[in-house]
Each structure stands twice: as C-alpha cells, then as structure tokens.
Design an enzyme around this catalytic site. Structure first.
Site, mmCIF file in Angstrom:
data_model
loop_
_atom_site.group_PDB
_atom_site.id
_atom_site.type_symbol
_atom_site.label_atom_id
_atom_site.label_comp_id
_atom_site.label_asym_id
_atom_site.label_seq_id
_atom_site.Cartn_x
_atom_site.Cartn_y
_atom_site.Cartn_z
ATOM 1 N N ALA A 37 32.320 7.757 115.187
ATOM 2 C CA ALA A 37 33.409 6.769 115.545
ATOM 3 C C ALA A 37 34.172 6.998 116.656
ATOM 4 C CB ALA A 37 34.296 6.370 114.517
ATOM 5 N N TRP A 38 34.727 6.279 117.428
ATOM 6 C CA TRP A 38 35.747 6.367 118.750
ATOM 7 C C TRP A 38 37.043 6.327 117.814
ATOM 8 C CZ3 TRP A 38 35.744 5.841 124.191
ATOM 9 C CH2 TRP A 38 37.248 5.768 124.641
ATOM 10 N N TYR A 83 41.812 -0.214 119.011
ATOM 11 C CA TYR A 83 40.994 0.605 117.903
ATOM 12 C C TYR A 83 40.626 -0.333 116.637
ATOM 13 C CZ TYR A 83 40.110 3.958 114.420
ATOM 14 O OH TYR A 83 39.842 4.504 113.023
ATOM 15 N N LEU A 100 35.110 14.005 108.745
ATOM 16 C CA LEU A 100 34.378 13.378 107.428
ATOM 17 C C LEU A 100 33.035 13.649 107.461
ATOM 18 C CD1 LEU A 100 34.356 11.685 105.020
ATOM 19 C CD2 LEU A 100 34.069 9.581 106.480
ATOM 20 N N LYS A 140 37.164 -1.789 115.021
ATOM 21 C CA LYS A 140 36.806 -1.707 113.783
ATOM 22 C C LYS A 140 36.325 -2.891 112.764
ATOM 23 C CE LYS A 140 36.493 2.485 112.369
ATOM 24 N NZ LYS A 140 35.176 3.259 112.486
ATOM 25 N N TRP A 190 44.739 7.489 107.296
ATOM 26 C CA TRP A 190 45.263 8.764 107.456
ATOM 27 C C TRP A 190 44.629 10.102 107.067
ATOM 28 C CZ3 TRP A 190 51.271 8.491 106.318
ATOM 29 C CH2 TRP A 190 51.875 7.382 106.693
ATOM 30 N N ILE A 212 25.177 6.624 118.889
ATOM 31 C CA ILE A 212 24.952 5.442 118.175
ATOM 32 C C ILE A 212 25.067 4.331 119.055
ATOM 33 C CG2 ILE A 212 25.425 6.422 115.752
ATOM 34 C CD1 ILE A 212 28.290 4.881 116.126
ATOM 35 N N THR A 227 38.994 1.310 108.750
ATOM 36 C CA THR A 227 40.424 1.755 108.560
ATOM 37 C C THR A 227 41.461 0.867 108.151
ATOM 38 O OG1 THR A 227 41.905 2.293 110.457
ATOM 39 C CG2 THR A 227 40.256 1.010 111.104
HETATM 40 N N1 LIG Z 1 40.959 10.233 111.261
HETATM 41 C C1 LIG Z 1 41.695 9.166 110.595
HETATM 42 O O1 LIG Z 1 42.957 9.194 110.304
HETATM 43 C C2 LIG Z 1 40.974 7.726 110.130
HETATM 44 C C3 LIG Z 1 41.738 6.946 109.590
HETATM 45 C C4 LIG Z 1 41.047 5.622 108.982
HETATM 46 C C5 LIG Z 1 39.709 5.522 109.241
HETATM 47 N N2 LIG Z 1 39.018 6.689 109.899
HETATM 48 C C6 LIG Z 1 37.778 6.278 110.348
HETATM 49 O O2 LIG Z 1 36.920 7.438 109.478
HETATM 50 C C7 LIG Z 1 35.794 7.861 110.227
HETATM 51 C C8 LIG Z 1 35.614 9.296 110.154
HETATM 52 O O3 LIG Z 1 36.657 9.571 111.163
HETATM 53 P P1 LIG Z 1 36.969 11.154 111.377
HETATM 54 O O4 LIG Z 1 38.152 11.601 111.215
HETATM 55 O O5 LIG Z 1 36.213 12.149 110.722
HETATM 56 O O6 LIG Z 1 36.688 11.147 112.977
HETATM 57 P P2 LIG Z 1 36.342 12.397 113.818
HETATM 58 O O7 LIG Z 1 36.593 13.738 113.386
HETATM 59 O O8 LIG Z 1 36.895 12.142 115.382
HETATM 60 O O9 LIG Z 1 34.629 12.428 113.995
HETATM 61 C C9 LIG Z 1 33.926 11.306 114.679
HETATM 62 C C10 LIG Z 1 32.547 11.836 115.173
HETATM 63 O O10 LIG Z 1 32.216 11.050 115.846
HETATM 64 C C11 LIG Z 1 31.475 11.335 117.120
HETATM 65 N N3 LIG Z 1 31.145 10.377 118.063
HETATM 66 C C12 LIG Z 1 32.009 9.846 118.948
HETATM 67 N N4 LIG Z 1 31.095 8.891 119.623
HETATM 68 C C13 LIG Z 1 29.828 8.924 119.048
HETATM 69 C C14 LIG Z 1 28.726 8.272 119.696
HETATM 70 N N5 LIG Z 1 28.599 7.220 120.446
HETATM 71 N N6 LIG Z 1 27.556 8.507 119.107
HETATM 72 C C15 LIG Z 1 27.663 9.504 117.745
HETATM 73 N N7 LIG Z 1 28.758 10.004 117.387
HETATM 74 C C16 LIG Z 1 29.857 9.817 118.318
HETATM 75 C C17 LIG Z 1 32.368 12.417 117.401
HETATM 76 O O11 LIG Z 1 31.740 13.375 118.483
HETATM 77 P P3 LIG Z 1 32.630 13.878 119.613
HETATM 78 O O12 LIG Z 1 33.964 14.598 118.811
HETATM 79 O O13 LIG Z 1 31.470 14.601 120.296
HETATM 80 O O14 LIG Z 1 33.130 12.907 120.503
HETATM 81 C C18 LIG Z 1 32.739 12.956 116.241
HETATM 82 O O15 LIG Z 1 32.153 14.104 115.911
HETATM 83 C C19 LIG Z 1 35.650 7.023 111.295
HETATM 84 O O16 LIG Z 1 35.013 5.771 111.173
HETATM 85 C C20 LIG Z 1 37.183 6.657 111.613
HETATM 86 O O17 LIG Z 1 37.443 5.627 112.344
HETATM 87 C C21 LIG Z 1 39.685 7.601 110.413
#
Ligand SMILES: NC(=O)c1ccc[n+]([C@@H]2O[C@H](COP(=O)([O-])OP(=O)(O)OC[C@H]3O[C@@H](n4cnc5c(N)ncnc54)[C@H](OP(=O)(O)O)[C@@H]3O)[C@@H](O)[C@H]2O)c1
Length: 298
Positions: free
Chosen positions: A58-59, A130, A12, A134, A155, A35, A99
């Site tokens: 995010a984690w 998780y 994202l 959140k 998703w 963060i 989420t």
């Molecule tokens: N993916 C889904 O299906 C989904 C669904 C609903 C909501 N969401 C939410 O949508 C948002 C974006 O998700 P996404 O899928 O784009 O996630 P993503 O691709 O996993 O990206 C998350 C990023 O956060 C970084 N990160 C982790 N811990 C950190 C910290 N302590 N400080 C700074 N950066 C950190 C990660 O770095 P590293 O890779 O180096 O760890 C990664 O670059 C998140 O809030 C997630 O919870 C996701």
C-alpha cells in the site's frame, strides 16, 4: 493451501509471511511485484496459482498522499483492483487491508467517545486523500470478485518497519519531555496480532468486509505513556490538543472500529492493546516492565 503474500517487506507483510509460514508460502516484495503494473500482477498470480492472496502492499504515507493523490490512488485503488481481477481469474481468495481513515468526515448518531465504534456498514466519508484512495480500492475489489476479505484496521505497529511505537522509543531517549495529542482516539494494533486475526478470518471460509484491531481504546497520549512506562524510559509525556491544520492530512478524532462482526465470526476479539504492545516491545528487546496480563483501560 498455497498463499501468496504481496508487499511482503512491509510491517504487516512480514508478520503475514510468518503467520502463514506453515502453508505453501510465496512472498513478493515491491521489487519483484509492483501492484500498479496490471500485466505483471496477472503474470505473477497466474504463475503462483495461489488459493489465497494476502495484499499488504500500500501507499501508507498519509500526509504525502495529499500532494500526490494520483500516485496514492494508483497503489491503493488500482493495485487491489489488479489483484482482485487476477484472483478472480484463478479462483483465489483476496485479502486486502483497509483503514479506519475511510471514516471520520461525517458524524453518525451514536458513533464516538462514550458511544460505539464504526461498524462495517456505517457510511464511509474519508477526510483525506489517503482515505479516499482506500475507499476506491475497497469498491474496486468488491466489484471485481466476491471472493474477497476487506480488512479494515487502524494504528498499526510491528517489529519490522517504521511506526509510532518506534518513534516514541526514539524520542523517549532523545528528549526529556514528549508531547502527544489526547483528542484523537483509536485502538493501537500490532501487525503480529492482526496477522493472526487475518489467518482466522481466512480459515472461516466467509467473505466480506471485517473490522479487526486490538481491543480497547487509547489516545496517542495514552499510547506514548504506555510505551514510555513499559520500556522504562526517563521521558515525561505531556498532553496536548490537536491544532487545526497542523498536518497536511486531516485525522479523524474517533478511529475506533467496532469488532462485533469479527467476534461473531469467532475471529475476535484480538488481545487488549496494552498486552499487544508489551509483546511488541518484548520482540523489539525493549520491554523493561511487565505488561498487564489482561484488559485494563487507562
Ligand atoms: N500503518 C498504519 O497505521 C495503518 C493503519 C490502517 C491501515 N493500514 C493498512 O495496512 C496495510 C499494511 O500497512 P503497513 O503499515 O504494513 O505498511 P508498510 O509497512 O508501509 O508496508 C507497505 C509495503 O507496500 C510496499 N509498496 C508500496 N507501493 C507498492 C507498489 N506499488 N507495489 C508493491 N508494493 C508496494 C512498500 O514498499 P516500499 O517500502 O518499498 O515503498 C511496503 O513494503 C496497508 O494496506 C495500510 O494502508 C495501515
């Protein structure tokens, strides 16, 4: 407008940086801003003096959070808390992403297959660590600053990162038969469309909690069938049911988020999920068959 994208290396984060590329844009990945480090967050935000901070960090390891709930809480609860306090100090708006997994643990009348999706004011009842992290992050942001957007989505798949669509593409080449559950329903959403929705939401000048996903409903089985079809893969997809306890973290069977608030704000509806998927596959160079031009539920 000065925009700071936090977590810019995630799927994202990458699309937010693209979508806000015509603003005065600053991006920080995990290496330049962790963060969980409150002092660093303050330092970076004070120095950037942004109008808007977009938190995509995010984690996101849902199963991993079960065995490391404290670490997940540090990133997903205290990370947004630090950002919200820093934003409040410099009078910036914070957008942070949450989420569908904040729901799922309890039944609500009228919510579910054949009924409606989850609304912003439905009671949260997370079923896994998780989701709890959140929920905690949402609450901490709400108390830290009024100038917030909490965007709940579900998703997600994007062109930059690992996600279910890329997994299906890989498995669809490795195996003749894929097996996916048809008893978990949600709205597959692309980070490209979500980023556009977030841009529109910020432009409304309103604040609060908003549900934002691509339109329509699908099971993981429907999604796998669509990927295989659109990418022209030889694999066959079979349906199966979810086995109790098959993953460390429980998953909700109904992940559909009601998009009425986004529509009322003029932000939604976002495109139908299969249309969005076709665009994502095109961006990945994997689109073999034209996707539908408009809504068509499977
Ligand atoms: N993916 C889904 O299906 C989904 C669904 C609903 C909501 N969401 C939410 O949508 C948002 C974006 O998700 P996404 O899928 O784009 O996630 P993503 O691709 O996993 O990206 C998350 C990023 O956060 C970084 N990160 C982790 N811990 C950190 C910290 N302590 N400080 C700074 N950066 C950190 C990660 O770095 P590293 O890779 O180096 O760890 C990664 O670059 C998140 O809030 C997630 O919870 C996701």
């Amino acid at each position: 407008v000065r925009t700071l994208v936090v977590g810019s290396a995630g799927q994202l984060g990458h699309d937010l940086a693209r979508t806000f590329g015509d603003t005065e844009l600053l991006t920080v990945d995990r290496a330049s801003l962790d963060i969980t480090d409150e002092r660093r967050v303050l330092e970076v935000v004070r120095e950037a003096r942004p109008d808007v901070v977009l938190n995509a960090a995010a984690w996101t390891d849902v199963d991993g959070a079960e065995s490391a709930p404290d670490a997940a809480m540090q990133v997903n609860a205290f990370g947004p808390w630090h950002l919200a306090r820093a934003c409040d100090e410099v009078a910036a708006t914070l957008v942070t992403v949450s989420t569908d997994y904040v729901f799922g643990g309890a039944a609500v009348d009228g919510v579910g297959p054949g009924g409606r999706g989850w609304r912003e004011d439905d009671p949260v009842a997370p079923d896994n660590a998780y989701g709890r992290s959140k929920v905690a992050g949402e609450e901490l942001v709400r108390v830290a600053t009024d100038r917030h957007h909490i965007v709940r989505t579900a998703w997600l798949s994007g062109a930059h990162g690992s996600n279910i669509v890329r997994t299906i593409l890989r498995l669809g080449r490795e195996r003749p038969v894929l097996s996916f559950v048809d008893d978990q329903l949600g709205s597959p959403t692309t980070t490209a469309d979500l980023a556009v929705g977030i841009r529109r939401l910020v432009d409304t000048g309103e604040h609060g909690t908003t549900h934002l996903t691509n339109s329509g409903t699908a099971s993981w089985y429907d999604l796998a069938v669509a990927v295989v079809e659109l990418a022209g893969l030889p694999a066959r997809v079979e349906r199966r049911r979810t086995e109790p306890g098959e993953r460390p973290a429980a998953r909700p069977s109904w992940s559909v988020l009601d998009g009425s608030r986004a529509e009322a704000l003029g932000v939604g509806p976002l495109p139908y999920w299969r249309v969005a998927l076709a665009h994502l596959l095109d961006e990945l160079g994997e689109l073999q068959h034209e996707g539908p031009a408009e809504r068509r539920d499977p």
